[in-house]
Scaffold this motif. Structure first.
Motif, short mmCIF file in Angstrom:
data_model
loop_
_atom_site.label_atom_id
_atom_site.label_comp_id
_atom_site.label_asym_id
_atom_site.label_seq_id
_atom_site.Cartn_x
_atom_site.Cartn_y
_atom_site.Cartn_z
N MET A 1 -34.41 -46.15 27.22
CA MET A 1 -34.31 -46.73 26.30
C MET A 1 -35.27 -48.16 26.35
O MET A 1 -34.83 -48.80 27.22
CB MET A 1 -32.90 -47.06 25.43
N LYS A 2 -35.90 -48.40 25.60
CA LYS A 2 -36.82 -49.68 25.59
C LYS A 2 -35.84 -50.87 25.23
O LYS A 2 -35.21 -50.82 24.21
CB LYS A 2 -38.09 -49.60 24.51
N THR A 3 -36.11 -52.05 25.62
CA THR A 3 -35.51 -53.19 25.53
C THR A 3 -36.67 -54.26 25.42
O THR A 3 -37.37 -54.34 26.18
CB THR A 3 -34.66 -53.63 26.67
N VAL A 4 -36.26 -55.14 24.61
CA VAL A 4 -37.28 -56.30 24.20
C VAL A 4 -36.13 -57.59 24.21
O VAL A 4 -35.22 -57.48 23.70
CB VAL A 4 -37.66 -56.23 23.10
N LEU A 5 -36.89 -58.61 24.79
CA LEU A 5 -36.05 -60.16 24.86
C LEU A 5 -37.02 -60.97 23.69
O LEU A 5 -38.17 -60.92 23.84
CB LEU A 5 -35.97 -60.52 26.19
N ILE A 6 -36.36 -61.38 22.78
CA ILE A 6 -36.91 -62.13 21.63
C ILE A 6 -36.41 -63.51 21.75
O ILE A 6 -35.18 -63.78 21.38
CB ILE A 6 -36.74 -61.59 20.38
N THR A 7 -37.00 -64.76 21.78
CA THR A 7 -36.80 -66.12 21.43
C THR A 7 -36.55 -66.40 20.16
O THR A 7 -37.37 -66.10 19.24
CB THR A 7 -37.46 -66.85 22.35
N GLY A 8 -36.00 -67.60 19.82
CA GLY A 8 -35.89 -68.01 18.45
C GLY A 8 -35.26 -67.23 17.33
O GLY A 8 -36.11 -67.17 16.38
N CYS A 9 -34.29 -66.57 17.71
CA CYS A 9 -33.94 -65.51 16.82
C CYS A 9 -33.05 -66.07 15.67
O CYS A 9 -32.42 -65.39 14.98
CB CYS A 9 -33.24 -64.53 17.50
N SER A 10 -32.60 -67.16 15.67
CA SER A 10 -32.08 -67.94 14.43
C SER A 10 -32.54 -67.89 13.30
O SER A 10 -32.04 -68.06 12.01
CB SER A 10 -31.50 -69.21 15.02
N SER A 11 -33.99 -67.73 13.20
CA SER A 11 -34.74 -67.72 11.80
C SER A 11 -36.27 -67.18 12.17
O SER A 11 -36.67 -66.94 13.01
CB SER A 11 -34.85 -69.08 11.32
N GLY A 12 -36.80 -67.09 10.97
CA GLY A 12 -38.23 -66.86 10.87
C GLY A 12 -38.88 -65.78 11.76
O GLY A 12 -38.67 -64.46 11.92
N TYR A 13 -39.87 -66.44 12.82
CA TYR A 13 -40.63 -65.44 13.62
C TYR A 13 -39.69 -65.13 14.56
O TYR A 13 -40.28 -63.78 15.22
CB TYR A 13 -41.61 -66.26 14.32
N GLY A 14 -38.51 -65.32 14.93
CA GLY A 14 -37.83 -64.40 15.93
C GLY A 14 -36.73 -63.53 15.35
O GLY A 14 -36.60 -62.48 15.79
N ARG A 19 -34.73 -58.13 14.34
CA ARG A 19 -34.13 -56.82 13.17
C ARG A 19 -35.00 -55.77 13.36
O ARG A 19 -34.52 -54.63 13.10
CB ARG A 19 -33.98 -57.62 12.00
N HIS A 20 -36.19 -55.93 13.18
CA HIS A 20 -37.47 -54.93 13.34
C HIS A 20 -37.02 -53.94 14.38
O HIS A 20 -37.07 -52.65 14.23
CB HIS A 20 -38.76 -55.37 12.95
N PHE A 21 -37.27 -54.33 15.59
CA PHE A 21 -37.00 -53.45 16.82
C PHE A 21 -35.59 -52.89 16.84
O PHE A 21 -35.61 -51.93 17.15
CB PHE A 21 -37.34 -54.50 18.03
N HIS A 22 -34.60 -53.65 16.46
CA HIS A 22 -33.42 -53.08 16.45
C HIS A 22 -33.45 -51.71 15.46
O HIS A 22 -32.88 -50.70 15.73
CB HIS A 22 -32.30 -53.85 16.11
N ASP A 23 -33.87 -52.12 14.14
CA ASP A 23 -34.10 -50.66 13.40
C ASP A 23 -34.80 -49.54 13.94
O ASP A 23 -34.53 -48.55 13.58
CB ASP A 23 -34.65 -51.37 12.01
N GLN A 24 -35.87 -49.88 14.95
CA GLN A 24 -36.66 -48.98 15.26
C GLN A 24 -36.00 -48.36 16.74
O GLN A 24 -36.61 -47.51 17.25
CB GLN A 24 -37.87 -49.49 15.90
N GLY A 25 -34.73 -48.63 16.65
CA GLY A 25 -33.91 -47.90 18.14
C GLY A 25 -33.91 -48.76 19.50
O GLY A 25 -33.81 -48.23 20.41
N TRP A 26 -34.66 -49.91 19.53
CA TRP A 26 -34.75 -50.52 20.73
C TRP A 26 -33.51 -51.35 20.97
O TRP A 26 -32.57 -51.59 20.02
CB TRP A 26 -35.88 -51.77 20.48
N CYS A 27 -33.32 -51.57 22.21
CA CYS A 27 -32.18 -52.73 22.55
C CYS A 27 -33.03 -54.07 22.39
O CYS A 27 -33.77 -54.12 22.79
CB CYS A 27 -31.79 -52.20 24.03
N VAL A 28 -32.09 -54.82 21.99
CA VAL A 28 -32.73 -56.37 21.63
C VAL A 28 -31.84 -57.27 22.08
O VAL A 28 -30.57 -57.33 22.11
CB VAL A 28 -32.77 -56.48 19.99
N ILE A 29 -32.43 -57.97 22.90
CA ILE A 29 -31.74 -59.24 23.44
C ILE A 29 -32.32 -60.49 22.90
O ILE A 29 -33.50 -60.63 23.01
CB ILE A 29 -32.17 -59.54 25.17
N ALA A 30 -31.36 -60.97 21.73
CA ALA A 30 -31.68 -61.94 21.10
C ALA A 30 -31.36 -63.40 21.31
O ALA A 30 -30.14 -63.47 21.53
CB ALA A 30 -31.34 -61.67 19.50
#
Length: 66
Positions: A1-14, A19-30
């Motif tokens: 399973m693919k995993t993505v780490l995204i910074t600044g997830c409290s609003s906007g560009y993060g 939400r998008h990657f999670h909806d696509q089935g990825w593991c997300v480290i927000a």
């Protein structure tokens, strides 16, 4: 399973990609300076962790936790 780490997830560009990657089935480290788990889906594929990208200790702590 693919995993993505995204910074600044409290609003906007993060928040939208987290939400998008999670909806696509990825593991997300927000990451956010002050974690707010209630703004993201509750899921075993979603981890919300603290991170201040201007603080070396915070970056090291994230690397260890992730």
């Amino acid at each position: 399973m693919k995993t993505v780490l995204i910074t600044g997830c409290s609003s906007g560009y993060g928040l939208a990609p987290a939400r998008h990657f999670h909806d696509q089935g990825w593991c997300v480290i927000a990451t956010m300076r002050t974690p707010r788990t209630e703004i993201l889906p509750v899921s075993p594929r979603m981890r919300v962790l603290p991170l201040d990208v201007t603080d070396a200790r915070s970056i090291a702590d994230l690397a260890e936790a992730a």
